[in-house]
Scaffold this motif. Structure first.
Motif, mmCIF file in Angstrom:
data_model
loop_
_atom_site.group_PDB
_atom_site.id
_atom_site.type_symbol
_atom_site.label_atom_id
_atom_site.label_comp_id
_atom_site.label_asym_id
_atom_site.label_seq_id
_atom_site.Cartn_x
_atom_site.Cartn_y
_atom_site.Cartn_z
ATOM 1 N N UNK A 7 -2.702 2.113 -4.331
ATOM 2 C CA UNK A 7 -2.221 3.490 -4.272
ATOM 3 C C UNK A 7 -3.239 4.349 -3.522
ATOM 4 N N UNK A 8 -2.902 4.689 -2.291
ATOM 5 C CA UNK A 8 -3.821 5.439 -1.443
ATOM 6 C C UNK A 8 -3.795 6.936 -1.745
ATOM 7 N N UNK A 9 -2.870 7.352 -2.599
ATOM 8 C CA UNK A 9 -2.733 8.768 -2.962
ATOM 9 C C UNK A 9 -3.154 8.994 -4.411
ATOM 10 N N UNK A 10 -2.685 8.100 -5.300
ATOM 11 C CA UNK A 10 -2.966 8.244 -6.722
ATOM 12 C C UNK A 10 -1.857 8.987 -7.433
ATOM 13 N N UNK A 68 0.852 -1.186 0.000
ATOM 14 C CA UNK A 68 0.000 0.000 0.000
ATOM 15 C C UNK A 68 0.889 1.236 0.000
ATOM 16 N N UNK A 69 0.730 2.078 -1.013
ATOM 17 C CA UNK A 69 1.552 3.274 -1.146
ATOM 18 C C UNK A 69 0.823 4.503 -0.608
ATOM 19 N N UNK A 70 1.567 5.306 0.138
ATOM 20 C CA UNK A 70 1.043 6.587 0.636
ATOM 21 C C UNK A 70 1.981 7.698 0.144
ATOM 22 N N UNK A 71 2.103 7.816 -1.168
ATOM 23 C CA UNK A 71 3.034 8.786 -1.731
ATOM 24 C C UNK A 71 4.448 8.257 -1.825
ATOM 25 N N UNK A 128 -6.141 2.031 -7.568
ATOM 26 C CA UNK A 128 -6.130 3.419 -7.106
ATOM 27 C C UNK A 128 -7.365 3.666 -6.255
ATOM 28 N N UNK A 129 -7.166 4.234 -5.079
ATOM 29 C CA UNK A 129 -8.281 4.516 -4.197
ATOM 30 C C UNK A 129 -8.870 5.892 -4.494
ATOM 31 N N UNK A 130 -10.177 5.962 -4.549
ATOM 32 C CA UNK A 130 -10.844 7.251 -4.692
ATOM 33 C C UNK A 130 -10.958 7.950 -3.341
ATOM 34 N N UNK A 131 -11.062 7.168 -2.290
ATOM 35 C CA UNK A 131 -11.099 7.681 -0.921
ATOM 36 C C UNK A 131 -9.996 6.987 -0.136
ATOM 37 N N UNK A 132 -9.231 7.739 0.636
ATOM 38 C CA UNK A 132 -8.142 7.143 1.397
ATOM 39 C C UNK A 132 -8.685 6.228 2.484
ATOM 40 N N UNK A 133 -8.168 5.008 2.483
ATOM 41 C CA UNK A 133 -8.584 4.010 3.453
ATOM 42 C C UNK A 133 -7.447 3.715 4.419
ATOM 43 N N UNK A 134 -7.769 3.029 5.490
ATOM 44 C CA UNK A 134 -6.763 2.647 6.466
ATOM 45 C C UNK A 134 -5.962 1.440 6.022
ATOM 46 N N UNK A 135 -4.951 1.104 6.828
ATOM 47 C CA UNK A 135 -4.040 -0.003 6.521
ATOM 48 C C UNK A 135 -4.807 -1.304 6.302
ATOM 49 N N UNK A 136 -5.683 -1.635 7.239
ATOM 50 C CA UNK A 136 -6.405 -2.895 7.146
ATOM 51 C C UNK A 136 -7.317 -2.962 5.947
#
Length: 265
Positions: A37-40, A10-13, A57-65
């Motif tokens: 990709x939690x950022x896009x 899971x990428x956060x930038x 690619x996530x449209x809304x940022x989700x948590x780790x789990x």
């Protein structure tokens, strides 16, 4: 039966780091990647597309789990899982070499654990251990930490030279049999960040009788940020709320442990 490794990152930038780290995974046989990709970031999307890596690619940022659960559902839908398959949660700031991934595959094939962790370090020379294997924390452990700066839950990795069981291993790099992960219904998504790993290891033990197998010969570097230590930050608030949720589950939810686990080895 051949071990297959279904790996979620899971990428956060973290595009720049992952573009250099992901090739290490691509050369390993029977390893399948999914990047969430939690950022896009377009550079990460393009890299994954060019190298045949599944990209979400996530449209809304989700948590780790929630992010790891989504990747598991993608793998489950796209592949026919076998009994020997494993699901790996790998942080985007973990550097692991192809040889270590192959060693992991061999160890999993030999020991067939239901849940496992590897030997994480905080430096590229593998000199300083990441405190990534621990006993289940209790309220008293946090009181000692606040009052006396004493952390007594970490196990001494320097004394461990062969695979052993422990209470929990960090979600920075955590391995599950696909059967166990599905039986546990994945991570508890009510934890947005922090303690999801402790929680799922606790549930694996209490609900399924499965302890974490620590595999010391498989090494990787974890470039951790520890952002939860900044008071009044959102990461610190997430940390505290997750801690309260975990302690509630540990003490009041489900069956209490029949005996003390302060010395899991």
């Amino acid at each position: 039966m051949t071990v297959r490794l279904f790996t979620c990152i899971v990428s956060h930038g973290h595009a720049d780091f992952l573009i250099s780290a992901l090739p290490n995974f691509l050369s390993v046989k029977n390893l399948y990647l999914c990047v969430v990709d939690n950022i896009g970031q377009s550079s990460l999307r393009d890299f994954c597309s060019a190298h045949g890596i599944a990209y979400i690619a996530q449209e809304v940022r989700l948590g780790f789990g929630a992010n790891n659960n989504r990747a598991f559902r993608y793998f489950e839908k796209s592949f026919h899982f076998r009994a020997a398959d494993y699901f790996i949660c790998c942080n985007p700031d973990v550097w692991i070499l192809p040889g270590m991934l192959e060693a992991l595959s061999s160890s999993l094939d030999l020991h067939r654990p239901q849940i496992a962790g590897i030997n994480l370090f905080i430096d590229e020379q593998y000199q300083f251990f990441d405190s990534s294997i621990r006993r289940f924390p209790r309220l008293g452990d946090y009181l000692k930490k606040v009052l006396f700066s004493y952390d007594g839950t970490a196990l001494d990795k320097s004394t461990i030279t062969s695979p052993v069981v422990c209470d929990w291993a960090a979600g920075s790099f955590l391995v599950f049999s696909v059967q166990l992960f599905k039986a546990l219904e994945g991570f508890d998504e009510r934890y947005f960040m922090y303690f999801e790993d402790v929680d799922i290891c606790l549930r694996a033990w209490r609900a399924r009788g499965q302890r974490v197998l620590y595999i010391p010969n498989v090494r990787a570097v974890h470039f951790a940020a520890f952002r939860n230590r900044a008071f009044f930050s959102k990461h610190f608030r997430w940390y505290v709320s997750s801690l309260v949720r975990y302690l509630w589950r540990f003490y009041f939810h489900g069956l209490r442990a029949a005996k003390d686990t302060s010395s899991p080895l």
